[in-house]
Design an enzyme around this catalytic site. Structure first.
Site, PDB file in Angstrom:
ATOM      1  N   LYS A  51       0.856  -1.181   0.000  1.00 23.46           N
ATOM      2  CA  LYS A  51       0.000   0.000   0.000  1.00 23.46           C
ATOM      3  C   LYS A  51       0.895   1.235   0.000  1.00 23.46           C
ATOM      4  O   LYS A  51       1.702   1.428   0.915  1.00 23.46           O
ATOM      5  CB  LYS A  51      -0.893  -0.012   1.244  1.00 23.46           C
ATOM      6  CG  LYS A  51      -1.759   1.234   1.356  1.00 23.46           C
ATOM      7  CD  LYS A  51      -2.745   1.129   2.493  1.00 23.46           C
ATOM      8  CE  LYS A  51      -3.547   2.409   2.647  1.00 23.46           C
ATOM      9  NZ  LYS A  51      -4.514   2.311   3.738  1.00 23.46           N
ATOM     10  N   LYS A  99      -2.171  -1.423  -3.865  1.00 21.24           N
ATOM     11  CA  LYS A  99      -3.046  -0.257  -3.793  1.00 21.24           C
ATOM     12  C   LYS A  99      -2.216   1.015  -3.858  1.00 21.24           C
ATOM     13  O   LYS A  99      -1.231   1.102  -3.121  1.00 21.24           O
ATOM     14  CB  LYS A  99      -3.809  -0.333  -2.467  1.00 21.24           C
ATOM     15  CG  LYS A  99      -4.693   0.838  -2.182  1.00 21.24           C
ATOM     16  CD  LYS A  99      -5.285   0.688  -0.824  1.00 21.24           C
ATOM     17  CE  LYS A  99      -5.981   2.006  -0.518  1.00 21.24           C
ATOM     18  NZ  LYS A  99      -6.333   2.117   0.864  1.00 21.24           N
TER      19      LYS A  99
HETATM   20  C1  PBG Z   1      -7.403   3.211   5.696  1.00 19.83           C
HETATM   21  C2  PBG Z   1      -7.670   3.146   4.232  1.00 19.83           C
HETATM   22  C3  PBG Z   1      -7.491   4.148   3.248  1.00 19.83           C
HETATM   23  C4  PBG Z   1      -7.976   3.627   2.058  1.00 19.83           C
HETATM   24  C5  PBG Z   1      -8.407   2.328   2.326  1.00 19.83           C
HETATM   25  N1  PBG Z   1      -8.179   2.040   3.676  1.00 19.83           N
HETATM   26  C6  PBG Z   1      -7.034   5.548   3.357  1.00 19.83           C
HETATM   27  C7  PBG Z   1      -5.680   5.912   3.718  1.00 19.83           C
HETATM   28  O1  PBG Z   1      -4.768   5.077   3.857  1.00 19.83           O
HETATM   29  O2  PBG Z   1      -5.516   7.103   3.922  1.00 19.83           O
HETATM   30  C8  PBG Z   1      -8.029   4.344   0.740  1.00 19.83           C
HETATM   31  C9  PBG Z   1      -9.080   3.894  -0.215  1.00 19.83           C
HETATM   32  C10 PBG Z   1      -9.403   4.846  -1.312  1.00 19.83           C
HETATM   33  O3  PBG Z   1      -8.768   5.900  -1.507  1.00 19.83           O
HETATM   34  O4  PBG Z   1     -10.363   4.542  -2.036  1.00 19.83           O
HETATM   35  N2  PBG Z   1      -6.078   3.126   6.058  1.00 19.83           N
HETATM   36 ZN    ZN Z   2      -5.327   3.944   8.192  1.00 22.12          ZN
END
Ligand code: PBG
Ligand code: ZN
Length: 322
Positions: free
Chosen positions: A194, A247
């Site tokens: 991520k 992601k």
């Molecule tokens: C929580 C999380 C996030 C997303 C999914 N789980 C946000 C982040 O890390 O700030 C992002 C999903 C999206 O942008 O559609 N940690």
């Molecule tokens: Zn988070």
């Protein structure tokens, strides 16, 4: 060689084009993200995400029935708590919003896989993904809370647990507590690679999870790195991840490709909020053909190697497919 070889020969006839298509999208590929909030009869559109809503549990259950009737196999839930505190208490409260939502969906909707996102940032007053000491996110202390959160989701009936926090060792911590408490058959879908991404902007509106100071660069990955992504994925697999996720998706197709090639595990890709909003906004302006670009963005993710795509377009795409 030309003129013996003419690649256009197979492109003239639309039926032949269908016959030689290498990648196809199917309804089973999709996971639909949903945002759930407290209250009743609430269905409030997210400003930066047309067609995406914060919903109270009653509306969420209706939505899940609709999603399931389209044949979409799974949803992933994000919660907006009643109140936030330093340690994100509602994240692991058995009466928390996600726990309530999961119980209701599992009771009222048949044949729908419910995945829960496990992180602290929606539940902490500071908006960070874990507990803080001064301005540092404490890794190991956060793992304990994430494990509690995951367990409470499993107890409520979640079918798959999806940790999105990027703490080191959190998959192992979650696997351990699930196994100890009799949930050894609940799979973990880890947000393994991520990235720290500007494409999450609209999500933070939707989930009300923007950090009050600083950013997420101390735990999410640097977008310049791919070898590091392979190490992240490898560790999560060793710790017990059953499905690994990359992601965002569209800007990281090379990462999806390499993860799938190297490990061959069921691989998920998250087409995130910013990817969705950009296509929507350009479509609404008439600058691009939205359905066409939507399908192109999804086929690209599948072609790169994703077995599952988390996308806010899931319903639209499935309607186009049928
Ligand atoms: C929580 C999380 C996030 C997303 C999914 N789980 C946000 C982040 O890390 O700030 C992002 C999903 C999206 O942008 O559609 N940690
Ligand atoms: Zn988070």
């Amino acid at each position: 060689m030309f003129p013996t070889t003419r690649l256009r020969r197979l492109r003239y006839n639309p039926i032949i084009r269908d016959m030689v298509r290498e990648t196809t999208l199917e309804v089973n590929d999709f996971i639909y993200p949903l945002f759930v909030c407290h209250g009743e009869k609430i269905k409030k559109q997210v400003g930066s995400m047309p067609g995406v809503y914060q919903m109270s549990v009653d509306k969420l259950v209706e939505e899940c029935k609709d999603v399931s009737s389209l044949g979409i196999p799974a949803v992933i839930l994000f919660g907006i708590p009643k109140s936030k505190d330093e340690v994100g208490s509602e994240a692991y409260d058995e009466h928390g919003i996600i726990q309530q939502a999961v119980r209701s969906i599992k009771k009222e909707v048949k044949n729908l896989v419910v995945i829960t996102d496990v992180c602290m940032c929606e539940y902490t007053s500071h908006g960070h993904c874990g507990v803080l000491k001064d301005e540092e996110i404490l890794n190991d202390e956060t793992n304990e809370l994430l494990a509690k959160e995951a367990l409470s989701h499993a107890k409520a009936g979640a079918d798959i647990i999806a940790p999105s926090d990027m703490m080191d060792g959190r998959v192992a911590a979650i696997r351990k507590i699930l196994d100890e408490k009799g949930f050894q058959n609940i799979p973990i879908m880890s947000y393994a690679a991520k990235y720290s991404s500007g494409y999450y902007g609209p999500f933070r509106d939707a989930a009300e999870s923007t950090p009050k100071f600083g950013d997420r660069r101390s735990h999410q990955m640097d977008s310049a790195n791919v070898l590091e992504a392979l190490r992240e994925v490898e560790l999560d697999i060793q710790e017990g991840a059953d499905i690994v996720m990359v992601k965002p998706a569209g800007p990281y197709l090379d990462v999806i490709y390499r993860v799938k090639e190297k490990f061959g595990l069921p691989t998920a890709a998250y087409q995130v909020s910013g990817e969705y909003s950009m296509i929507k906004a350009a479509g609404q302006n008439g600058w691009i053909d939205e359905p066409r670009v939507m399908m192109e963005s999804l086929i690209a993710i599948k072609r790169a190697g994703a077995d599952m795509i988390l996308t806010y377009f899931a319903k639209d795409a499935v309607k186009l497919l049928s």
